[in-house]
Write a protein that holds these residues in place. Structure first.
Motif, mmCIF file in Angstrom:
data_model
loop_
_atom_site.group_PDB
_atom_site.id
_atom_site.type_symbol
_atom_site.label_atom_id
_atom_site.label_comp_id
_atom_site.label_asym_id
_atom_site.label_seq_id
_atom_site.Cartn_x
_atom_site.Cartn_y
_atom_site.Cartn_z
ATOM 1 N N ALA A 185 -0.975 -5.283 -5.957
ATOM 2 C CA ALA A 185 0.347 -4.670 -5.360
ATOM 3 C C ALA A 185 1.557 -5.058 -5.799
ATOM 4 N N GLU A 186 2.594 -5.312 -6.786
ATOM 5 C CA GLU A 186 3.875 -5.379 -7.474
ATOM 6 C C GLU A 186 3.797 -4.120 -8.005
ATOM 7 N N GLN A 239 1.155 7.187 3.187
ATOM 8 C CA GLN A 239 2.177 7.022 1.279
ATOM 9 C C GLN A 239 1.554 5.778 0.872
ATOM 10 N N ALA A 240 1.715 4.959 1.770
ATOM 11 C CA ALA A 240 1.359 3.238 1.140
ATOM 12 C C ALA A 240 -1.111 3.439 1.012
ATOM 13 N N LEU A 241 -1.301 4.328 1.265
ATOM 14 C CA LEU A 241 -2.910 4.452 1.239
ATOM 15 C C LEU A 241 -3.165 4.824 0.042
ATOM 16 N N ALA A 246 5.919 1.157 -7.164
ATOM 17 C CA ALA A 246 5.667 2.695 -7.392
ATOM 18 C C ALA A 246 6.050 3.778 -6.000
ATOM 19 N N LEU A 247 5.921 2.700 -4.924
ATOM 20 C CA LEU A 247 6.901 2.950 -3.512
ATOM 21 C C LEU A 247 8.364 2.922 -3.166
ATOM 22 N N GLY A 248 8.825 1.552 -3.775
ATOM 23 C CA GLY A 248 10.148 1.819 -3.545
ATOM 24 C C GLY A 248 10.533 0.292 -2.917
ATOM 25 N N ALA A 298 5.674 -7.669 0.432
ATOM 26 C CA ALA A 298 4.585 -7.655 1.724
ATOM 27 C C ALA A 298 5.176 -6.336 2.531
ATOM 28 N N ALA A 299 6.469 -5.621 2.891
ATOM 29 C CA ALA A 299 6.552 -4.503 3.328
ATOM 30 C C ALA A 299 5.113 -4.161 3.161
ATOM 31 N N LEU A 300 4.716 -3.562 1.665
ATOM 32 C CA LEU A 300 3.986 -3.351 1.139
ATOM 33 C C LEU A 300 2.515 -3.645 2.096
#
Length: 236
Positions: free
Chosen positions: A184-185, A165-167, A190-192, A196-198
């Motif tokens: 990145a922000e 999902q991230a990719l 968008a992913l919630g 750092a987690a992204l």
């Protein structure tokens, strides 16, 4: 409904394929192209890396698992072979156990007397039957992963749902474009999840994709489950 199950395991070459060839040429690395094994054929196409001109042909002579090899293409560091296996009486017990169950070989790479194999079974019961058949014939498996198919064409590359999902989100939002179409922000929002987690998800996803698609004999399935890693990164 049966659930497709992925098993990743290491198998000794003397219970699988090419044990004698590996002993004669310990620096060679082998990778089979994905294939559905059957009674009539095993995986026919084999890439060999770290070769000199005729290493594999010479080392494979007299190997009881091989009937014949045919060179199809040669490059600087890799050669592609069509291998005709000695299906009756030559191959190891682990091969027989795979053939006996509804399964596909997603990956198989070998070196130093051992194979790293990733298998897809039609069901958890088929995966269990494979394990039991190996145990019954004293094949020592070193299983590193067992999980159900958890997304479209992700399990064979060891991507978790969160990594995929991230990719995909980063790609669709233009994060990989030059210049970037999203920061990145913006992608993490968008992913919630946190920035750092992204970052961790994208690094783990990239490592898994490269390890499972480009390199031969490289590690597969690296990276932590997303929830635990995201917690350490301060995400949700």
């Amino acid at each position: 409904m049966n659930e497709s199950t992925i098993v990743q395991t290491r198998i000794p070459a003397d219970r699988f394929l090419l044990a004698e060839t590996m002993a004669r040429g310990p620096d060679l690395v082998y990778e089979a192209e994905p294939f559905v094994l059957s009674d009539s054929d095993l995986f026919p196409y084999l890439w060999v890396r770290n070769h000199t001109d005729v290493d594999f042909e010479v080392h494979a002579e007299g190997d009881p698992t091989v009937r014949a090899v045919e060179r199809l293409a040669a490059f600087d560091h890799e050669i592609l072979y069509r291998v005709h296996w000695n299906r009756h009486g030559g191959v190891g017990a682990a091969v027989e156990a795979i053939v006996d169950e509804p399964s596909a070989v997603l990956q198989a790479s070998g070196r130093d007397g051992e194979w790293e194999v990733k298998l897809r079974f039609d069901s958890k019961a088929a995966a269990s039957a494979f394990h039991d058949a190996c145990a019954a014939t004293d094949v020592r498996l070193h299983i590193s992963q067992v999980h159900r198919e958890d997304g479209p064409r992700t399990s064979q590359w060891s991507l978790t749902t969160g990594q995929r999902q991230a990719l995909v989100t980063a790609l669709e939002m233009g994060y990989f474009d030059v210049p970037r179409g999203a920061t990145a922000e913006e992608v993490s929002d968008a992913l919630g999840i946190s920035d750092a987690a992204l970052s961790q998800r994208l690094r783990r996803a990239t490592t898994n994709l490269v390890s499972n698609t480009i390199t031969i004999g490289g590690p597969t399935g690296v990276g932590h489950p997303d929830a635990a890693a995201d917690e350490r990164a301060g995400g949700s």
